[in-house]
Design a protein around this motif. Structure first.
Motif, PDB file in Angstrom:
ATOM      1  N   LEU A 246       0.859  -1.302  -0.014  1.00  0.00           N
ATOM      2  CA  LEU A 246      -0.067  -0.033   0.142  1.00  0.00           C
ATOM      3  C   LEU A 246       0.889   1.542  -0.133  1.00  0.00           C
ATOM      4  N   PHE A 247       1.998   1.250   0.696  1.00  0.00           N
ATOM      5  CA  PHE A 247       3.100   2.331   0.561  1.00  0.00           C
ATOM      6  C   PHE A 247       4.308   2.108  -0.012  1.00  0.00           C
TER       7      PHE A 247
ATOM      8  N   ALA B 217     -10.494  -4.968   0.293  1.00  0.00           N
ATOM      9  CA  ALA B 217     -11.253  -4.819   1.478  1.00  0.00           C
ATOM     10  C   ALA B 217     -11.738  -3.311   1.343  1.00  0.00           C
TER      11      ALA B 217
ATOM     12  N   GLY C  40     -13.316   0.314   0.685  1.00  0.00           N
ATOM     13  CA  GLY C  40     -14.793   1.062   0.013  1.00  0.00           C
ATOM     14  C   GLY C  40     -15.977   0.382   0.806  1.00  0.00           C
ATOM     15  N   GLY C  41     -15.817  -0.422   1.897  1.00  0.00           N
ATOM     16  CA  GLY C  41     -16.750  -1.328   2.281  1.00  0.00           C
ATOM     17  C   GLY C  41     -16.868  -0.830   3.958  1.00  0.00           C
ATOM     18  N   GLY C  42     -16.006   0.435   4.091  1.00  0.00           N
ATOM     19  CA  GLY C  42     -16.494   0.864   5.652  1.00  0.00           C
ATOM     20  C   GLY C  42     -15.447   0.509   6.419  1.00  0.00           C
TER      21      GLY C  42
ATOM     22  N   ASN D  14      -3.599  12.156  -2.042  1.00  0.00           N
ATOM     23  CA  ASN D  14      -4.451  10.992  -1.783  1.00  0.00           C
ATOM     24  C   ASN D  14      -5.749  11.641  -1.421  1.00  0.00           C
TER      25      ASN D  14
ATOM     26  N   ALA E 207      -8.162   9.453   0.837  1.00  0.00           N
ATOM     27  CA  ALA E 207      -8.048   9.538   2.457  1.00  0.00           C
ATOM     28  C   ALA E 207      -8.494  10.616   3.003  1.00  0.00           C
TER      29      ALA E 207
ATOM     30  N   LYS F   7     -10.841  12.512   2.081  1.00  0.00           N
ATOM     31  CA  LYS F   7     -12.584  12.540   2.064  1.00  0.00           C
ATOM     32  C   LYS F   7     -12.959  11.884   3.121  1.00  0.00           C
TER      33      LYS F   7
ATOM     34  N   ARG G 202     -14.878  13.245   6.403  1.00  0.00           N
ATOM     35  CA  ARG G 202     -16.261  13.035   6.738  1.00  0.00           C
ATOM     36  C   ARG G 202     -16.141  12.937   8.258  1.00  0.00           C
TER      37      ARG G 202
END
Ligand SMILES: CC(C)(COP(=O)(O)OP(=O)(O)OC[C@H]1O[C@@H](n2cnc3c(N)ncnc32)[C@H](O)[C@@H]1OP(=O)(O)O)[C@@H](O)C(=O)NCCC(=O)NCCS
Length: 164
Positions: free
Chosen positions: A24-25, A86, A88-90, A119, A122, A124, A128
């Motif tokens: 991921l990084f 995984a 986008g599913g909260g 990014n 992230a 957004k 929220r």
């Protein structure tokens, strides 16, 4: 499929965490030593860190992790990551909620974080939750010389504590 379970990160999770970290990084992954050092500060009465993983009950796979640092009433989101399959599913929201719960337990008035300016996903997520941009750190991410956007959340109910 059953939702991942959030629990404290332990040293035996690091192999899976590091696999995700590198995926991921890719440009600025934390080293094993950095994670070991962070976990060393995550237990006991003088702990200044809280690290959590999201574990899939079906197969024990770690599909997300996050960490918070806290000192002097100031919290810092040190890392947050969700496996690509995984996302986008909260789950990112659940991990962040858990970090903010720990920030409250540490009696943080404010929580800060740095996020790459590119990014937007992230950013957004943080918006929220009420994080607001407060400035930039130029060239924060190396190599690549990418700027960080600094965001701040004022933890509800604690902002007037000195006055009351
Ligand atoms: C940033 C990151 C942690 C977010 O994790 P996530 O699990 O995808 O986060 P969430 O699912 O809670 O929210 C992200 C999006 O999914 C949407 N979402 C949330 N729940 C959802 C659901 N049940 N069904 C469909 N979509 C949903 C959200 O609306 C949000 O959409 P948007 O960003 O397009 O507005 C993840 O993308 C990641 O690991 N990225 C790579 C590492 C990284 O950049 N980390 C942050 C470093 S500062």
């Amino acid at each position: 499929m059953t939702a991942p379970v959030l629990r404290e990160m332990r040293w035996w999770d690091l192999e899976q965490v590091l696999d995700l970290e590198r995926a991921l990084f890719p440009e600025d992954a934390w080293s094993p030593g950095m994670f070991w050092s962070e976990l060393a500060h995550a237990r006991g009465p003088l702990a200044t860190r809280r690290y959590v993983v999201a574990e899939r009950p079906a197969d024990g796979r770690v599909v997300g992790y996050a960490g918070l640092g806290a000192a002097g009433g100031l919290g810092d989101v040190l890392t947050i990551a969700v496996a690509p399959e995984a996302q986008g599913g909260g789950l990112g929201s659940r991990l962040l909620t858990e970090l903010l719960r720990h920030a409250t337990a540490f009696e943080c008035d404010q929580v800060l974080l740095e996020v790459r300016v590119d990014n937007t996903r992230a950013q957004k997520l943080y918006e929220r939750f009420g994080f607001e941009p407060i400035g930039f750190r130029r060239g924060y991410y190396q190599p690549g010389n990418v700027d960080a956007l600094v965001m701040r959340l004022t933890v509800q109910g604690t902002e007037n504590r000195q006055d009351g």
